[in-house]
Design an enzyme around this catalytic site. Sequence first.
Site, PDB file in Angstrom:
ATOM      1  N   LYS A 171       0.835  -0.900  -0.169  1.00 12.90           N
ATOM      2  CA  LYS A 171      -0.204  -0.268  -0.051  1.00 12.90           C
ATOM      3  C   LYS A 171       0.948   1.289   0.270  1.00 12.90           C
ATOM      4  O   LYS A 171       0.703   1.972  -0.636  1.00 12.90           O
ATOM      5  CB  LYS A 171      -1.080   0.598   1.257  1.00 12.90           C
ATOM      6  N   ASP A 202     -11.935   2.337   4.352  1.00 14.07           N
ATOM      7  CA  ASP A 202     -12.145   0.941   4.431  1.00 14.07           C
ATOM      8  C   ASP A 202     -13.014   0.456   4.269  1.00 14.07           C
ATOM      9  O   ASP A 202     -14.149  -0.693   3.737  1.00 14.07           O
ATOM     10  CB  ASP A 202     -11.416   0.278   5.761  1.00 14.07           C
ATOM     11  N   GLN A 236      -4.337  -2.063   9.367  1.00 15.65           N
ATOM     12  CA  GLN A 236      -4.877  -3.477   9.006  1.00 15.65           C
ATOM     13  C   GLN A 236      -5.156  -4.486  10.126  1.00 15.65           C
ATOM     14  O   GLN A 236      -4.970  -4.739  10.666  1.00 15.65           O
ATOM     15  CB  GLN A 236      -3.065  -3.474   8.672  1.00 15.65           C
TER      16      GLN A 236
END
Length: 295
Positions: free
Chosen positions: A53, A120, A97
Amino acid sequence: MPTLIDGRAVADRILADVKERAAALVARRGRPPGLAVVLVGEDPASRAYVRSKAKTCAALGFYSVKHELPADTTQEALLALVETLNLDPLVDGILVQSPLPKGLDESAVVHALDPAKDVDGFHPMNVAKLALDDPTGFAPCTPLGCQRLLLEAGVETSGARVVILGRSLIVGKSLALLLMQKGQGADATVTVAHSRTRDLAAVTRDADVVVAAIGRPRTLRAEHVREGAVVIDVGINRVDDPSDKRGYRLVGDVDFDAVAPQCRAITPVPGGVGPMTIAMLMQNTLKAYGQRTEG
Ligand code: NAP
């Protein structure tokens, strides 16, 4: 032979487009889009995702900041970091994460995110916006990637029977919401199957499009798929492979060799849905930046 849906090529095109649109906005708004990634603990797969990322952010000219915290980080410390990032004017998107180490409450962390930075798409506000067809929200990246792959592969979803295996928020449930919306790349008749579904093969054989998101290697077999169906394989599973120098290789939830010959189109693993997830994350980050800097 089926068409192989090349997720890497589609993702590269999307990233090139995101880069171009970001550059045009930066010229007017004076700063780049910013993504903060929080990694807690040492999980090797999570480390690899976070690295990729950060690399993608750099390639797009995004500002990116990585916070690596030890596995024994307290809930309070993690929530304090989220609050700092919520208030940071250079950060448009925040990604914590998953999975978090045992003892940390993932749901509390998601609730603490500013929904306007939740790229997200797991905050209840964004889940509600997805259910309400509100385009200002953020949908989760993997389902967005699956939808986009279908569009790019020219698969007509309007009126199509789509069966999704798996009902997680991160994939199955959110993809069902996306595909049953009204409009392009949607308007599908969606069935969601899971571990309690009776006679799975009878359900999946009826589908024009089957999406497998169950986390079990090679579970979707030839008898589950009718001739001419489109198959999207979301699964990423490590299986032992002494011939590979890593000692393992990645396979999907679909028994590719058995299923592919009878498909119209199918995604490979790796190189199908995987690259799309990160492309959609960058697209969501650009959207957050656009919303936060407009006006
Ligand atoms: P998850 O939370 O474990 O959910 C799995 C779902 O599959 C559950 O709803 C489960 O049913 C269902 N299921 C399990 N066995 C089944 C079976 N035999 N038949 C039908 N349904 C079954 O997993 P997830 O997070 O959604 O991830 C699914 C897969 O996608 C994993 O391989 C993951 O690595 C992969 N993934 C890939 C990406 C990417 O970027 N490509 C992103 C996210 C996830 P119950 O609800 O009844 O237990």
